[in-house]
Write a protein that holds these residues in place. Sequence first.
Motif, PDB file in Angstrom:
ATOM      1  N   GLN A 210      18.409 -19.077  13.504  1.00 38.88           N
ATOM      2  CA  GLN A 210      19.211 -20.079  14.203  1.00 38.88           C
ATOM      3  C   GLN A 210      20.695 -19.762  14.083  1.00 38.88           C
ATOM      4  O   GLN A 210      21.186 -19.368  13.037  1.00 38.88           O
ATOM      5  CB  GLN A 210      18.936 -21.464  13.613  1.00 38.88           C
ATOM      6  CG  GLN A 210      17.512 -21.948  13.787  1.00 38.88           C
ATOM      7  CD  GLN A 210      17.263 -23.252  13.062  1.00 38.88           C
ATOM      8  OE1 GLN A 210      17.857 -23.526  12.028  1.00 38.88           O
ATOM      9  NE2 GLN A 210      16.388 -24.067  13.607  1.00 38.88           N
TER      10      GLN A 210
ATOM     11  N   ASN B  23      17.005 -20.257   8.926  1.00 35.59           N
ATOM     12  CA  ASN B  23      18.202 -21.093   8.946  1.00 35.59           C
ATOM     13  C   ASN B  23      19.271 -20.466   8.052  1.00 35.59           C
ATOM     14  O   ASN B  23      19.027 -20.243   6.860  1.00 35.59           O
ATOM     15  CB  ASN B  23      17.858 -22.505   8.465  1.00 35.59           C
ATOM     16  CG  ASN B  23      18.980 -23.503   8.719  1.00 35.59           C
ATOM     17  OD1 ASN B  23      20.145 -23.194   8.550  1.00 35.59           O
ATOM     18  ND2 ASN B  23      18.609 -24.708   9.124  1.00 35.59           N
TER      19      ASN B  23
ATOM     20  N   THR C  15      23.475 -26.332  17.289  1.00 32.46           N
ATOM     21  CA  THR C  15      22.411 -25.327  17.233  1.00 32.46           C
ATOM     22  C   THR C  15      21.536 -25.503  15.997  1.00 32.46           C
ATOM     23  O   THR C  15      20.313 -25.318  16.051  1.00 32.46           O
ATOM     24  CB  THR C  15      23.022 -23.915  17.238  1.00 32.46           C
ATOM     25  OG1 THR C  15      23.807 -23.735  18.423  1.00 32.46           O
ATOM     26  CG2 THR C  15      21.942 -22.846  17.203  1.00 32.46           C
ATOM     27  N   LEU C  16      22.148 -25.883  14.885  1.00 28.39           N
ATOM     28  CA  LEU C  16      21.420 -26.058  13.635  1.00 28.39           C
ATOM     29  C   LEU C  16      20.891 -27.480  13.471  1.00 28.39           C
ATOM     30  O   LEU C  16      20.372 -27.836  12.410  1.00 28.39           O
ATOM     31  CB  LEU C  16      22.318 -25.696  12.445  1.00 28.39           C
ATOM     32  CG  LEU C  16      22.862 -24.267  12.418  1.00 28.39           C
ATOM     33  CD1 LEU C  16      23.701 -24.046  11.169  1.00 28.39           C
ATOM     34  CD2 LEU C  16      21.732 -23.252  12.473  1.00 28.39           C
ATOM     35  N   ASN C  17      21.047 -28.287  14.515  1.00 23.41           N
ATOM     36  CA  ASN C  17      20.531 -29.662  14.508  1.00 23.41           C
ATOM     37  C   ASN C  17      21.168 -30.509  13.405  1.00 23.41           C
ATOM     38  O   ASN C  17      20.510 -31.333  12.768  1.00 23.41           O
ATOM     39  CB  ASN C  17      19.007 -29.680  14.354  1.00 23.41           C
ATOM     40  CG  ASN C  17      18.397 -31.001  14.792  1.00 23.41           C
ATOM     41  OD1 ASN C  17      18.940 -31.677  15.659  1.00 23.41           O
ATOM     42  ND2 ASN C  17      17.276 -31.374  14.206  1.00 23.41           N
TER      43      ASN C  17
END
Length: 234
Positions: free
Chosen positions: A34, A50, A120-122
């Motif tokens: 990610q 991640n 993007t990484l929520n």
Amino acid sequence: MSIVTDLISADRCSEMDIVLDLWVSAIYNDDQVQGSGLGPVAYFRNGTGNPLVTYTELSARWGLSRATVGRILKKLATSDYISLMSFPGRHGSVIYLQNYLSTMFEISDVMVDKEEVAMTLNIRLELPAEGCADYEDPSLEHEVIVSDELTSVSKSHIEIIMQKMAQILMAQGISCFGCSLSHYKLYPLSDDCGEDLLPRAREQTVLRLGLAVLCGNRQIANFELTLNPIEESK
């Protein structure tokens, strides 16, 4: 990778050891990591996909105290070796490498935006509570037409979301968000569209929106936004 791992685990890492570790650990444009599509990110291959990492993890990896890790990373960021993005709470930090693409591949380096990385990484976007005394109503330069079906999202929150989106897309070179003649339409999308794009959010309450950018009466761009509300744990 094995040689670098042996090197950094042999003793306390020097600043040069840390730079070497970051560069060897850099991942760019890998669908399994990610945030790597935004730029070359340091990912220590922990199997999560991640790149978020805490100072505690880096302290154990480099044999240094957390304070020393923080000092060195800030020094590298000030010297433009890295872009250090720290997020609140227990999220941790993301490290992007400066000048990596031009050095390794002789292509232009990219500017990485923290807001885009967070999306993007929520990592959730903090929205102020309605009627909060500290909340100031943001001024949006452009007209936003909101569908009547979007009653679950307040107008003030829509304006904040639009401002964040405008900042991110402007940073990507989409000049329409800087033009006073542009206006936007925000409307709900059906749950059938893009189901496969949100595998981790299927069991959560997800609001999917369409955002149309218009110049006069002509639609010139279309985007899809996803809002994933998260309740604070008591």
